[in-house]
Design a protein around this motif. Structure first.
Motif, PDB file in Angstrom:
ATOM      1  N   GLY A 284      85.089  75.638  52.475  1.00 50.79           N
ATOM      2  CA  GLY A 284      86.208  76.278  53.284  1.00 50.79           C
ATOM      3  C   GLY A 284      87.102  75.750  54.219  1.00 50.79           C
ATOM      4  N   THR A 285      87.788  74.629  53.293  1.00 56.95           N
ATOM      5  CA  THR A 285      88.753  73.783  54.320  1.00 56.95           C
ATOM      6  C   THR A 285      89.886  74.432  54.733  1.00 56.95           C
ATOM      7  N   GLY A 286      90.388  75.212  54.422  1.00 55.16           N
ATOM      8  CA  GLY A 286      91.434  76.056  55.065  1.00 55.16           C
ATOM      9  C   GLY A 286      92.921  75.238  54.823  1.00 55.16           C
ATOM     10  N   ALA A 287      93.238  74.797  56.186  1.00 50.23           N
ATOM     11  CA  ALA A 287      94.613  73.706  55.959  1.00 50.23           C
ATOM     12  C   ALA A 287      94.136  72.381  56.045  1.00 50.23           C
ATOM     13  N   GLY A 288      92.840  72.196  55.456  1.00 52.65           N
ATOM     14  CA  GLY A 288      92.392  70.799  55.290  1.00 52.65           C
ATOM     15  C   GLY A 288      91.364  70.224  56.251  1.00 52.65           C
ATOM     16  N   PHE A 289      90.818  71.154  57.250  1.00 49.37           N
ATOM     17  CA  PHE A 289      90.052  70.599  58.280  1.00 49.37           C
ATOM     18  C   PHE A 289      88.542  70.770  58.118  1.00 49.37           C
ATOM     19  N   PRO A 290      87.861  69.782  58.198  1.00 53.96           N
ATOM     20  CA  PRO A 290      87.936  68.483  58.493  1.00 53.96           C
ATOM     21  C   PRO A 290      88.415  67.410  57.400  1.00 53.96           C
ATOM     22  N   GLY A 291      88.135  67.773  56.137  1.00 57.82           N
ATOM     23  CA  GLY A 291      88.223  66.862  55.125  1.00 57.82           C
ATOM     24  C   GLY A 291      89.304  66.011  55.083  1.00 57.82           C
ATOM     25  N   VAL A 292      90.566  66.207  55.400  1.00 59.15           N
ATOM     26  CA  VAL A 292      91.800  65.459  55.182  1.00 59.15           C
ATOM     27  C   VAL A 292      91.787  64.519  56.314  1.00 59.15           C
ATOM     28  N   PRO A 293      91.601  64.839  57.464  1.00 58.81           N
ATOM     29  CA  PRO A 293      91.466  63.717  58.665  1.00 58.81           C
ATOM     30  C   PRO A 293      90.402  62.656  58.582  1.00 58.81           C
ATOM     31  N   LEU A 294      89.325  63.316  57.869  1.00 61.98           N
ATOM     32  CA  LEU A 294      88.218  62.427  57.558  1.00 61.98           C
ATOM     33  C   LEU A 294      88.622  61.283  56.549  1.00 61.98           C
TER      34      LEU A 294
ATOM     35  N   ILE B 171      91.772  60.552  55.689  1.00 58.50           N
ATOM     36  CA  ILE B 171      92.758  59.502  56.484  1.00 58.50           C
ATOM     37  C   ILE B 171      92.228  58.363  57.028  1.00 58.50           C
ATOM     38  N   LEU B 172      91.264  58.865  57.879  1.00 61.01           N
ATOM     39  CA  LEU B 172      90.347  57.820  58.675  1.00 61.01           C
ATOM     40  C   LEU B 172      89.495  57.070  57.591  1.00 61.01           C
ATOM     41  N   ARG B 173      88.991  57.476  56.615  1.00 57.36           N
ATOM     42  CA  ARG B 173      87.882  57.149  55.784  1.00 57.36           C
ATOM     43  C   ARG B 173      88.611  56.918  54.571  1.00 57.36           C
ATOM     44  N   PRO B 174      89.533  56.249  54.018  1.00 60.26           N
ATOM     45  CA  PRO B 174      89.910  56.410  52.629  1.00 60.26           C
ATOM     46  C   PRO B 174      89.129  55.884  51.502  1.00 60.26           C
ATOM     47  N   ASP B 175      88.012  55.516  52.029  1.00 60.97           N
ATOM     48  CA  ASP B 175      86.924  54.980  50.958  1.00 60.97           C
ATOM     49  C   ASP B 175      86.017  56.158  50.106  1.00 60.97           C
ATOM     50  N   ILE B 176      86.075  57.297  51.008  1.00 60.85           N
ATOM     51  CA  ILE B 176      85.173  58.390  50.474  1.00 60.85           C
ATOM     52  C   ILE B 176      86.117  59.167  49.481  1.00 60.85           C
ATOM     53  N   LYS B 177      85.004  59.779  48.608  1.00 65.54           N
ATOM     54  CA  LYS B 177      85.645  60.566  47.528  1.00 65.54           C
ATOM     55  C   LYS B 177      85.435  62.150  47.966  1.00 65.54           C
ATOM     56  N   LEU B 178      86.731  62.747  47.969  1.00 63.29           N
ATOM     57  CA  LEU B 178      86.690  63.909  48.811  1.00 63.29           C
ATOM     58  C   LEU B 178      87.109  65.253  47.897  1.00 63.29           C
ATOM     59  N   THR B 179      86.363  66.426  47.983  1.00 57.65           N
ATOM     60  CA  THR B 179      86.378  67.513  47.408  1.00 57.65           C
ATOM     61  C   THR B 179      86.835  68.569  48.283  1.00 57.65           C
ATOM     62  N   LEU B 180      88.088  69.356  48.134  1.00 58.62           N
ATOM     63  CA  LEU B 180      88.303  70.340  49.306  1.00 58.62           C
ATOM     64  C   LEU B 180      88.237  71.717  48.513  1.00 58.62           C
ATOM     65  N   LEU B 181      87.590  72.452  49.035  1.00 56.72           N
ATOM     66  CA  LEU B 181      86.992  73.921  48.260  1.00 56.72           C
ATOM     67  C   LEU B 181      87.593  74.941  49.360  1.00 56.72           C
ATOM     68  N   ASP B 182      88.411  75.840  48.508  1.00 62.35           N
ATOM     69  CA  ASP B 182      88.838  77.091  49.525  1.00 62.35           C
ATOM     70  C   ASP B 182      88.923  78.329  48.467  1.00 62.35           C
ATOM     71  N   SER B 183      88.468  79.528  49.172  1.00 62.85           N
ATOM     72  CA  SER B 183      88.752  80.528  48.121  1.00 62.85           C
ATOM     73  C   SER B 183      90.315  81.299  48.027  1.00 62.85           C
ATOM     74  N   LEU B 184      91.135  80.700  48.827  1.00 58.04           N
ATOM     75  CA  LEU B 184      92.490  81.021  48.687  1.00 58.04           C
ATOM     76  C   LEU B 184      93.407  79.931  48.094  1.00 58.04           C
TER      77      LEU B 184
ATOM     78  N   LEU C 150      97.454  72.081  50.396  1.00 57.29           N
ATOM     79  CA  LEU C 150      96.580  70.779  50.415  1.00 57.29           C
ATOM     80  C   LEU C 150      97.089  69.827  49.194  1.00 57.29           C
ATOM     81  N   LYS C 151      97.322  70.330  47.907  1.00 53.48           N
ATOM     82  CA  LYS C 151      97.776  69.335  46.768  1.00 53.48           C
ATOM     83  C   LYS C 151      99.084  68.826  47.079  1.00 53.48           C
TER      84      LYS C 151
END
Length: 233
Positions: free
Chosen positions: A74-84, A86-99, A106-107
């Motif tokens: 339910g990332t919405g406009a990318g929170f909290p995933g995208v700021p995380l 940016i701060l932690r580029p080592d993580i492998k991130l998946t952004l999930l949203d129903s809209l 986000l792409k």
């Protein structure tokens, strides 16, 4: 803007490098620009965005182990995933949203920010888990939902030994009391609650950290919006 970012993050003992400062600045401007078309956030004042969206999102960054896989449900406009990210580029991130409009935003955003190892998923939480069950090290969410509801959506994504991070306000104790049985039923236990005070906006933030100690029964999460309509008691 860079001075505001630098000073705001340093109050929480976070030092941003030049690349991160540029990324957060670009994030802000693109968010405000696209918000006029897509209604991504009610908060557009730069001071509020920096504190309520950017700083707030990264408060538990140290909880994420290095090179871990993280899903933001339910990332919405990318929170909290995208700021995380940016701060932690080592993580492998998946952004999930129903809209889908949010996922498309986000792409474009992550391309502008040059963020690598990001997966974008347009799906409901209870559907995507069918192919990604217990695949992630961490699940995070700032979605407005109760602890029992969020537990049912998040815990099925996490490997045994992984953790869920729920962003909650001042009433997290009350929610946790209501969610104890749901957390246990879904294979989790409360590890800790991290407390932060966002003094600039007079707001208390609690990060509820739930550890996955056993596999989630396959009947969860339930479909037909039941985690919200009829949470586990």
């Amino acid at each position: 803007m860079k001075d505001l970012l630098k000073q705001s993050f340093e109050k929480y003992n976070i030092v941003l490098n030049d690349i991160q400062l540029n990324q957060f600045e670009l994030y802000y401007h693109y968010l405000v620009e696209e918000n006029e078309k897509f209604n991504l956030t009610a908060i557009t004042d730069k001071n509020e965005v920096v504190i309520k969206h950017f700083v707030d999102s990264v408060l538990p960054y140290a909880q994420l182990s290095r090179n871990s896989s993280v899903i933001d449900v339910g990332t919405g406009a990318g929170f909290p995933g995208v700021p995380l990210k940016i701060l932690r580029p080592d993580i492998k991130l998946t952004l999930l949203d129903s809209l889908n409009k949010r996922i498309e935003f986000l792409k474009r955003l992550c391309e502008k920010l040059d963020l690598q190892n990001v997966t974008f998923v347009h799906s409901r939480a209870e559907d995507y888990v069918k192919e990604q069950r217990e695949k992630f090290d961490f699940a995070v969410s700032r979605a407005v939902a109760s602890v029992p509801t969020l537990s049912e959506y998040l815990l099925p994504y996490i490997k045994k030994g992984g953790k869920v991070l729920m962003y909650k306000g001042s009433k997290s104790d009350e929610e946790l009391a209501l969610g104890k049985n749901a957390i246990r039923t879904l294979g989790g236990k409360v590890d800790k609650v991290l407390n932060f005070n966002l003094a600039e906006v007079d707001s208390e933030r609690n990060i509820v950290v739930i550890e996955k100690i056993s596999l989630t029964p396959v009947k969860f999460p339930r479909g037909k919006n039941l985690p919200k309509i009829k949470p586990i008691e």
